[in-house]
Design a protein around this motif. Structure first.
Motif, PDB file in Angstrom:
ATOM      1  N   TYR A   1     -41.599  92.906 139.876  1.00 15.76           N
ATOM      2  CA  TYR A   1     -41.986  91.997 140.947  1.00 15.76           C
ATOM      3  C   TYR A   1     -41.451  90.582 140.786  1.00 15.76           C
TER       4      TYR A   1
ATOM      5  N   LEU B   1     -44.222  95.710 135.064  1.00 13.28           N
ATOM      6  CA  LEU B   1     -44.703  95.049 136.286  1.00 13.28           C
ATOM      7  C   LEU B   1     -44.046  93.693 136.487  1.00 13.28           C
TER       8      LEU B   1
ATOM      9  N   ALA C   1     -48.136  93.420 143.170  1.00 14.79           N
ATOM     10  CA  ALA C   1     -48.402  93.911 141.815  1.00 14.79           C
ATOM     11  C   ALA C   1     -49.866  94.299 141.667  1.00 14.79           C
TER      12      ALA C   1
END
Length: 324
Positions: free
Chosen positions: A179, A175, A196
Motif C-alpha cells: 500500500y 502490507l 490496508a
C-alpha cells in the motif's frame, strides 16, 4: 520422537527478520538462553509487487545468515544441532527454493519451510512457556492462553493447547509494501491506510469466523516485534529495551491508536518515540495487524513477549519432540 541434543541453535527465518536462539535445558528441564541474536535482511522486500525474493534480498539474506552463524559458532553448536525454519516469505515467494539452496550451499544450513499451522504451533509452544515464566502466574497452564504472532508476511493465532490454529496472509512488511510505494518512509495517505485496514480486518475476521471455537477473551500472549514495540510505547519508555517489555500488558485499543498516530508520521518522525529503529518503517502495519487480531479474537489486551517461534522450536528440539 528423536533423541534430544544438549544445546541447539534454532533459526526463525521470516519475511522481515532473521532470528537465531542458542539454548539448552537447565536442571529443571526449562529453557536456558545462551544467546539470542537477530538481523533484519528484509528478505521479502518487493514480494508484494513481484511475488519473488529479489536478488538484493537474496544477498542480504545470505549475509544475515553468515552473521548469525558466526554467533552460533562462538557457542560451539555443531552443524547437526542447528535447525532452521522458513515462514511466510518461503511459502509465498515463487523462487523461495533459490534461497533455500543458497543457504545450504553457502552457509551449510538446511531450511525447513513450515506451514502457517506449524508456525502457529511453534509460536504457541513458545508463548505457553512465556506465560509460565518469570514475572507471570506460576499456575498458568498451556491450555489457559491464546497466542497472536504478527510477522512480516502473515499473522498466526493459536489456542486450546496449540491444537487450534489459523494463519492469515497479512503482515507488517508485505502490507507496507503493498500500500506504500515509498516502503514506509513516508506517512500513510488516508486512502492507502483505509485499504490496508480493510484487508487486515477482512483476512483476520474471515479466518476466525470460520472457527466457532475462536479463543475469546482469556489470557493472550502477543509475540514478536510489533508487540514489544507497542509495550515500549504504552509504557512510555525513554528508549526501546526489548528485555524490559517482556510480560507487559498491551491493549487492542492502544495498538490501533498507536498505529493510527504513527501512520501519520514519516519514518524519521517515528524515531522520536521509544521504538526499534529497524522496525519504524513497518510498525504502523504491524500494530494494525496486532490490534485487529485482538479485536477479531475477542480479547481486549495481551501480554507482550519477545519469545517467539525460535523459543518453541528450540524447546521441542531439546526435548526430542521435533520431527524433521
Amino acid at each position: 520422537m528423536s533423541s534430544a541434543p544438549r544445546r541447539v541453535a534454532a533459526f526463525d527465518l521470516g519475511t522481515n527478520t532473521f532470528l537465531a536462539l542458542v539454548a539448552e535445558l537447565d536442571g529443571r528441564g526449562e529453557l536456558r538462553v545462551v544467546d539470542d541474536a537477530f538481523r533484519t535482511p528484509r528478505l521479502g522486500a518487493g514480494l508484494a509487487r513481484t511475488g519473488r525474493i529479489e536478488p538484493a534480498g537474496l544477498e542480504r539474506g545470505v549475509e544475515a545468515l553468515r552473521e548469525l552463524l558466526a554467533v552460533v559458532e562462538r557457542h560451539g553448536v555443531p552443524l547437526e544441532q542447528r535447525v532452521a525454519v522458513g515462514t511466510a516469505v518461503f511459502r509465498r515467494a515463487a523462487n523461495a527454493g533459490e534461497f533455500v539452496e543458497l543457504a545450504r550451499r553457502v552457509c551449510g544450513l538446511s531450511i525447513e519451510v513450515v506451514s502457517g499451522e506449524v508456525e502457529g504451533e511453534l509460536s504457541y509452544a513458545a508463548a505457553a512457556d512465556a506465560a509460565r515464566g518469570a514475572g507471570n502466574d506460576a499456575h498458568v497452564t498451556p491450555l489457559d492462553c491464546a497466542v497472536i504472532d504478527v510477522g512480516g508476511g502473515s499473522t498466526e493465532l493459536a489456542w486450546d493447547g496449540g491444537r487450534k490454529r489459523v494463519s492469515a496472509p497479512v503482515g507488517a512488511l508485505v502490507l507496507t509494501e503493498r500500500y506504500l510505494a515509498g516502503g514506509g518512509e513516508e506517512a500513510w495517505p488516508d486512502t492507502a491506510w483505509a485499504a490496508a485496514r480493510h484487508e487486515v480486518e477482512s483476512a483476520l475476521g474471515d479466518a476466525l469466523r470460520a472457527r466457532p471455537d475462536a479463543p475469546g477473551a482469556g489470557l493472550v500472549v502477543a509475540l514478536g516485534g510489533s508487540a514489544a514495540n507497542l509495550a515500549s510505547l504504552e509504557a512510555d519508555f525513554v528508549r526501546f529495551d526489548p528485555a524490559a517489555t517482556e510480560g507487559l500488558e498491551v491493549r487492542a485499543t492502544g495498538a490501533l491508536a498507536w498505529a493510527e498516530q504513527l501512520r501519520r508520521l514519516t519514518r524519521e518522525q517515528r524515531l522520536g518515540f521509544p521504538l526499534e529503529h529497524s522496525r519504524a518503517a513497518i510498525l504502523p502495519a504491524g500494530l494494525l495487524c496486532l490490534g485487529a487480531a485482538l479485536v477479531a479474537s475477542g480479547a481486549a489486551h495481551a501480554r507482550a513477549s519477545g519469545r517467539g517461534l525460535r523459543y518453541g522450536l528450540a524447546g521441542k528440539v531439546l526435548r526430542g519432540e521435533w520431527r524433521r
